[in-house]
Design a protein around this motif. Sequence first.
Motif, mmCIF file in Angstrom:
data_model
loop_
_atom_site.group_PDB
_atom_site.id
_atom_site.type_symbol
_atom_site.label_atom_id
_atom_site.label_comp_id
_atom_site.label_asym_id
_atom_site.label_seq_id
_atom_site.Cartn_x
_atom_site.Cartn_y
_atom_site.Cartn_z
ATOM 1 N N GLY A 113 -11.248 -1.243 2.779
ATOM 2 C CA GLY A 113 -11.751 -0.255 1.839
ATOM 3 C C GLY A 113 -10.633 0.600 1.262
ATOM 4 N N TRP A 114 -9.643 0.931 2.103
ATOM 5 C CA TRP A 114 -8.517 1.750 1.657
ATOM 6 C C TRP A 114 -7.700 1.010 0.604
ATOM 7 N N SER B 145 -7.964 0.016 -7.067
ATOM 8 C CA SER B 145 -8.829 0.479 -8.162
ATOM 9 C C SER B 145 -8.151 1.519 -9.040
ATOM 10 N N ARG B 146 -7.088 2.160 -8.518
ATOM 11 C CA ARG B 146 -6.381 3.184 -9.280
ATOM 12 C C ARG B 146 -5.211 2.629 -10.076
ATOM 13 N N LYS C 33 -8.717 -1.422 -1.285
ATOM 14 C CA LYS C 33 -9.534 -1.550 -2.495
ATOM 15 C C LYS C 33 -9.471 -0.271 -3.322
ATOM 16 N N PHE C 34 -9.502 0.882 -2.644
ATOM 17 C CA PHE C 34 -9.406 2.142 -3.374
ATOM 18 C C PHE C 34 -8.073 2.231 -4.118
ATOM 19 N N ASN D 183 0.821 -1.216 0.000
ATOM 20 C CA ASN D 183 0.000 0.000 0.000
ATOM 21 C C ASN D 183 0.850 1.259 0.000
#
Length: 352
Positions: free
Chosen positions: A111-112, A118-119, A114-115, A80
């Motif tokens: 959720g973080w 997604s980018r 996943k965000f 991350n």
Amino acid sequence: MPHIDLADVRVLAPNFKRRLSGVTSTIIQLVPVQNRLGQKVAVIGPGLPQSLPHVRFRDLWRLWQLGPDKRPRVWHARRNIEMLPAIILRDILRMKLKLVFTSASQRKHSGWTKFLISRMDAIIATSAKTASYMDVPSTVIMHGIDTERFSPPADKAEAKRAVGLDPNQKYAGCFGRVRHQKGTDLFVDAMIAVLPQNPDWSAIIAGRATGPHVEFENGLKEKVRAAGLADRIIFVGEHTNINEWYRTLDLFIAPQRWEGFGLTPLEAMATAVPVIATDVGAFPELVEGETGEVMARGDLQAMSDSASKWLKNDGKRLEAAMAARQHVAENFTIAGEAENLGRVYDAVKASA
């Protein structure tokens, strides 16, 4: 430290964690192979050997320019903390980057995370099981290893002598960090159960216990002493020449309770050693029926029964040893992993 000009770099491999981990080890092993294949990869960040080509943070301004192939460079993140700065560089500073992320995680993402995922422009999963936890399409590229470094000995008895072991004994091994998560206690308990009936066998635990896990290791050593097996269940510590220790083995057991990917079964199989492994990480995708056996995690009785069966069957171990070496050489070389990564890089560059 060989700092190189970012103008000559096509792929950046960030490492933003100082402590050695499996991810760091992957970068260390992959980058030289990738560069031999012409991928022009450089690392950025601490905790990596000086032998690798490094890029300085102050040179990142060049990311506003296209790479040497007149296409955006690839930023290949594996954590991350490596995805976030890449998103800032590309989406806020408008630098010419394509973002690739490799995940070995086998759990639902926050959720973080996943965000961040997604980018990304492309996602790589290190196993089919890892891919199943993704909400976005991914490419499965399993880790490979250096099959020249991890290779069978010409003379196994001599390999045992070389590290101070009895050449007349057969050895079962469990290599990796010594801790509960890695199942070292299951290996020790299984060996305490089966070695008394197999006097021609001994066991080796190679790896380091750190911090709170030192007491765990001390407890295992005391259990071994109490069983009267201190001369046959040997704790040899951590070794940089671990490939030479694999060459001493006649059976490898990977008893992990949890694992992200797990390279030790591949290292053992490449050295022509049959493997008993638990059903964690990528192990069920690595160990085939002809190369060893996979069992439920945490099942001491199953591990003991399986170990007993393999210890007693020389013919089965010989057949599995030959199949294991061939299996890794055909499917899990580090050069093959690097080539597959190169195809992902080419695909995201082509989409620019």
